[in-house]
Motif scaffolding. Sequence first.
Motif, PDB file in Angstrom:
ATOM      1  N   LEU A 119       0.836  -1.210   0.000  1.00 44.90           N
ATOM      2  CA  LEU A 119       0.000   0.000   0.000  1.00 44.90           C
ATOM      3  C   LEU A 119       0.867   1.256   0.000  1.00 44.90           C
ATOM      4  O   LEU A 119       0.568   2.230  -0.706  1.00 44.90           O
ATOM      5  CB  LEU A 119      -0.922  -0.004   1.222  1.00 44.90           C
ATOM      6  N   LEU A 120       1.941   1.249   0.774  1.00 48.61           N
ATOM      7  CA  LEU A 120       2.833   2.405   0.819  1.00 48.61           C
ATOM      8  C   LEU A 120       3.495   2.638  -0.536  1.00 48.61           C
ATOM      9  O   LEU A 120       3.621   3.786  -0.995  1.00 48.61           O
ATOM     10  CB  LEU A 120       3.898   2.195   1.900  1.00 48.61           C
TER      11      LEU A 120
ATOM     12  N   SER B 153       1.083   4.172  -2.793  1.00 43.75           N
ATOM     13  CA  SER B 153       0.787   5.565  -2.447  1.00 43.75           C
ATOM     14  C   SER B 153       1.787   6.517  -3.105  1.00 43.75           C
ATOM     15  O   SER B 153       1.414   7.586  -3.584  1.00 43.75           O
ATOM     16  CB  SER B 153       0.789   5.754  -0.927  1.00 43.75           C
TER      17      SER B 153
ATOM     18  N   ASN C  62       5.373  10.669   2.171  1.00 44.39           N
ATOM     19  CA  ASN C  62       4.466   9.557   2.441  1.00 44.39           C
ATOM     20  C   ASN C  62       4.697   8.902   3.795  1.00 44.39           C
ATOM     21  O   ASN C  62       3.765   8.386   4.402  1.00 44.39           O
ATOM     22  CB  ASN C  62       4.562   8.522   1.323  1.00 44.39           C
TER      23      ASN C  62
ATOM     24  N   MET D  63      -7.324   7.647   7.158  1.00 48.43           N
ATOM     25  CA  MET D  63      -7.163   8.106   5.777  1.00 48.43           C
ATOM     26  C   MET D  63      -7.486   9.587   5.635  1.00 48.43           C
ATOM     27  O   MET D  63      -6.820  10.310   4.892  1.00 48.43           O
ATOM     28  CB  MET D  63      -8.081   7.290   4.855  1.00 48.43           C
TER      29      MET D  63
ATOM     30  N   THR E 297      -7.535  -0.948  -3.320  1.00 48.44           N
ATOM     31  CA  THR E 297      -6.608   0.089  -3.780  1.00 48.44           C
ATOM     32  C   THR E 297      -6.124  -0.199  -5.195  1.00 48.44           C
ATOM     33  O   THR E 297      -6.078   0.699  -6.048  1.00 48.44           O
ATOM     34  CB  THR E 297      -5.404   0.194  -2.825  1.00 48.44           C
TER      35      THR E 297
ATOM     36  N   GLY F  13      -2.711   9.850  -2.672  1.00 47.41           N
ATOM     37  CA  GLY F  13      -1.530   9.133  -2.190  1.00 47.41           C
ATOM     38  C   GLY F  13      -1.401   9.221  -0.677  1.00 47.41           C
ATOM     39  O   GLY F  13      -1.047   8.239  -0.012  1.00 47.41           O
TER      40      GLY F  13
ATOM     41  N   ILE G 128      -3.923   6.821   0.982  1.00 48.53           N
ATOM     42  CA  ILE G 128      -3.498   5.416   0.924  1.00 48.53           C
ATOM     43  C   ILE G 128      -2.379   5.164   1.932  1.00 48.53           C
ATOM     44  O   ILE G 128      -2.356   4.136   2.617  1.00 48.53           O
ATOM     45  CB  ILE G 128      -3.048   5.059  -0.504  1.00 48.53           C
ATOM     46  N   ALA G 129      -1.436   6.116   2.044  1.00 52.89           N
ATOM     47  CA  ALA G 129      -0.361   5.976   3.039  1.00 52.89           C
ATOM     48  C   ALA G 129      -0.937   5.978   4.452  1.00 52.89           C
ATOM     49  O   ALA G 129      -0.484   5.229   5.328  1.00 52.89           O
ATOM     50  CB  ALA G 129       0.653   7.106   2.876  1.00 52.89           C
TER      51      ALA G 129
END
Length: 287
Positions: A23-24, A27, A41, A71, A140, A184, A187-188
Amino acid sequence: MDWFNNFWSIYSNLVLSLGTNALLALSIYLTLACGMLSIANAAFMGIGAYTSALLTMNYGAPFPAVLAAGMAAPALMAFIIGKPTLRLSGVYLAMATLAFGEVVRIALLNAESITGGALGLNGIPQLTQWWHVALALVLTLALLWRLRRSRVGRAFESIKEDETAAGLMGIDVGAYKMLAFVLGAAIAGLAGALNAHLTFFIGPGEYGFDRAVDILTMAILGGISNLTGPVIGAVILTLLPELLRAFKDFRGVVNGFILVLIVLFLPKGIWDPARFRQWFGKRGGRI
């Protein structure tokens, strides 16, 4: 099933870390896909982690609401700082976002009454289950895949190739860059919230410069030409330290050497469809 239960009891955190790291990587892929070199991030991950952990520990908020807040908080912060910083580009944007990351880390360090300071937050309930991470990653990927094939994705690609030309063609460069930056960050923040409720403990040192470089390395290592690359990069960078445990004190050196070799010989990342097409085309020609 005993072997699986033993494996899961030992390596469950590692397996779930693969998902949060993916996920990172995704992002930062978003901002790179729009031609922005942002190193914020890790800070967004920290904001999401602390926001969600504090809501769980202090108010007993339900887990879905906690994830949503994890989020929303970094997304809001990204929108606020995006106004002045996204006017910059290249190394200047990287420096500005790096400075923001340090501000966040120092703020977490000094707000002892809220964040626990250098001691961090201990005893965070372990609410993250494997299906939470899997569902977050699948959703995602689906969102970003749809985004790539939409008008927004084409605008991102145009801005990445030539920002001036994109603006002259009527693309609202500022709005699209802000969208990539905020999405982004969200998501981070989701990765941070999931990770916080997986590891029991979070501290300011986890969201500093080293983590920011790791996130960037995941995306670059795997390749940013498509969505598969960042996920592969995250898996490799997460597993390498574990696979190299036999080297003991030299593990970090060997880890770095492998990464350098990959970057030198595969400058566009490990997953490069153009290179695969060229390679298979040559093999087909020989046949």
